[in-house]
Design a protein around this motif. Sequence first.
Motif, PDB file in Angstrom:
ATOM      1  N   GLY A  19       0.807  -1.210   0.000  1.00 32.31           N
ATOM      2  CA  GLY A  19       0.000   0.000   0.000  1.00 32.31           C
ATOM      3  C   GLY A  19       0.838   1.256   0.000  1.00 32.31           C
ATOM      4  N   ASP A  21       1.585   2.953   2.439  1.00 34.77           N
ATOM      5  CA  ASP A  21       2.465   2.965   3.614  1.00 34.77           C
ATOM      6  C   ASP A  21       3.752   2.201   3.370  1.00 34.77           C
ATOM      7  OD1 ASP A  21       1.079   0.596   3.406  1.00 34.77           O
ATOM      8  OD2 ASP A  21       0.377   0.552   5.480  1.00 34.77           O
ATOM      9  N   GLY A  25       4.144  -0.990   6.206  1.00 34.73           N
ATOM     10  CA  GLY A  25       2.822  -1.578   6.308  1.00 34.73           C
ATOM     11  C   GLY A  25       2.766  -3.055   5.976  1.00 34.73           C
ATOM     12  N   HIS A 136      -2.642  -7.257   0.830  1.00 30.69           N
ATOM     13  CA  HIS A 136      -2.589  -6.087   1.708  1.00 30.69           C
ATOM     14  C   HIS A 136      -3.994  -5.492   1.675  1.00 30.69           C
ATOM     15  CE1 HIS A 136      -1.632  -1.894   2.868  1.00 30.69           C
ATOM     16  NE2 HIS A 136      -0.554  -2.384   3.432  1.00 30.69           N
ATOM     17  N   SER A 139      -7.451  -0.435  -1.432  1.00 33.87           N
ATOM     18  CA  SER A 139      -7.894   0.956  -1.299  1.00 33.87           C
ATOM     19  C   SER A 139      -9.389   1.007  -1.007  1.00 33.87           C
ATOM     20  CB  SER A 139      -7.577   1.734  -2.577  1.00 33.87           C
ATOM     21  OG  SER A 139      -8.198   1.135  -3.709  1.00 33.87           O
ATOM     22  N   TYR A 142      -9.761   0.507   2.756  1.00 32.43           N
ATOM     23  CA  TYR A 142      -9.411   1.753   3.442  1.00 32.43           C
ATOM     24  C   TYR A 142     -10.510   2.800   3.270  1.00 32.43           C
ATOM     25  CZ  TYR A 142      -4.538   0.664   4.663  1.00 32.43           C
ATOM     26  OH  TYR A 142      -3.393   0.138   5.227  1.00 32.43           O
ATOM     27  N   GLY A 211      -3.834   5.166   3.656  1.00 30.34           N
ATOM     28  CA  GLY A 211      -2.954   4.348   4.485  1.00 30.34           C
ATOM     29  C   GLY A 211      -1.543   4.861   4.576  1.00 30.34           C
ATOM     30  N   GLU A 215      -1.795  10.820   3.361  1.00 32.59           N
ATOM     31  CA  GLU A 215      -3.228  10.639   3.133  1.00 32.59           C
ATOM     32  C   GLU A 215      -3.986  11.944   3.362  1.00 32.59           C
ATOM     33  OE1 GLU A 215      -6.955   8.335   5.252  1.00 32.59           O
ATOM     34  OE2 GLU A 215      -5.060   7.225   5.047  1.00 32.59           O
TER      35      GLU A 215
END
Length: 451
Positions: A19, A21, A25, A136, A139, A142, A211, A215
């Motif tokens: 992601g 991150d 992450g 992971h 989007s 999230y 993430g 952001e």
Amino acid sequence: MTAPASSAVPPDVTVVGIGADGWDGLTRASRAALCEAEVLIGGARQLALLPDECAGERVAWPTPLRPAVPALLAAHAGRRIAVLASGDPMHFGVGRALAEVLGAGVLGAGVLGAEALGTEALGTGVPRALPRVLPHPSSVSYACARLGWPQEDIEVISVVGRPVARIAAALYEGRRLLVLSAGAGTPGEVATLLRERGFGPSRLRVLEQLGGERERSYGATADDWPHPPGDPLNIVAVECVRDPDGLRLGAVPGLPDTAYEHDGQLTKRHVRAATLAALAPAPGELLWDIGGGAGSVAVEWLRTYPACRAVTVERDPERAARIARNAERLGVPGLRVVTGTAPGALEGLPAPDAVFVGGGLTAPGLLDACWAALPEGGRLVANTVTLESEALLADRYRRHGGELVRLAVAHAVPVGGFTGWRQAMPVTQWSVRKGGPAPAAPSPPVAGDDA
């Protein structure tokens, strides 16, 4: 001596979701897979997120990506390969392409097992092998978490490599959409489309770098969209609100005739609904719409399910262009329009699951060509308003069975100071399934029946 293809070493592939991150992450398993890989394949942005401890050879995806997958994997056969994907690789990601190329199948290794999948070659001398996928959060996950939207209540539409016009097919009052953006300009394009389709009051929210440390989110209505292009890594959330004066379109076949641009050559609303019911579209099926006119039957076939496919054949170039405009406006820009005269224009088209003939029935060889192209279980529906074509359909009904019906529609119209019925031309419709029940034998006449 050259070893046979079946003895070639299959590629050892792990697909790792990553992601915004980045490295921080990732799970321990994902980090280990990337550190142990001899080859790291991904987009330039994704590869840049990896630290130096990931020492494998870094290979950026070529463009276009999909056709390059088999050769790229074959080139690194026998090596440990880690493929980077955004978020969940199996959700609008590269995981799908890898699974299809490597032969994972729709049920996955957990159900079938590697032995059941076989070792069919990739076409490059490399047998199939199952990819390992380490997802992971996507989007979409999230975005739903930030917005407080239940995932099961939203529709996700990707415009990555696809026309933004696809969104139009999902526009319904109160519907929530998440649009996977192609870049920084997508939010503005979505706002423009909503205004043009009568959904200007809809509320948009753009969520960038979900993430990650950078952001952020911002929003407005489509009518009042003030924002310049921002970060290219974004997702657009839409709460659909229809303009009170906008045309209301339903979710089933039989859209208002006014939804179409046409010159009178249009399968009218009530007959169109009956025609689509007889064609019985299912996900992934392909329709041939012959004598497209305004393209309404093909358009509504495609609107029934995103995976449906359609080809419309229209001999008049002006009408063919009109069909393309109707398809884009109503959210199915993937409709393939062939300008030509059937049956000649049918040569080379992929085999259909269903055929609709709305015009040109008397063209020599047309019905025979359509029937020959259909596989067992395929459906054919033909409509006509002329006696000459009706005679052809009656003959085919006797030979192949199916159902022969006459559809009559009347509309209430003013008659002086009163109201009366105005009858539209009746439509004769033949519908049949190839390989269906044999034609019924005619019943013997009963005493008292008319001759």
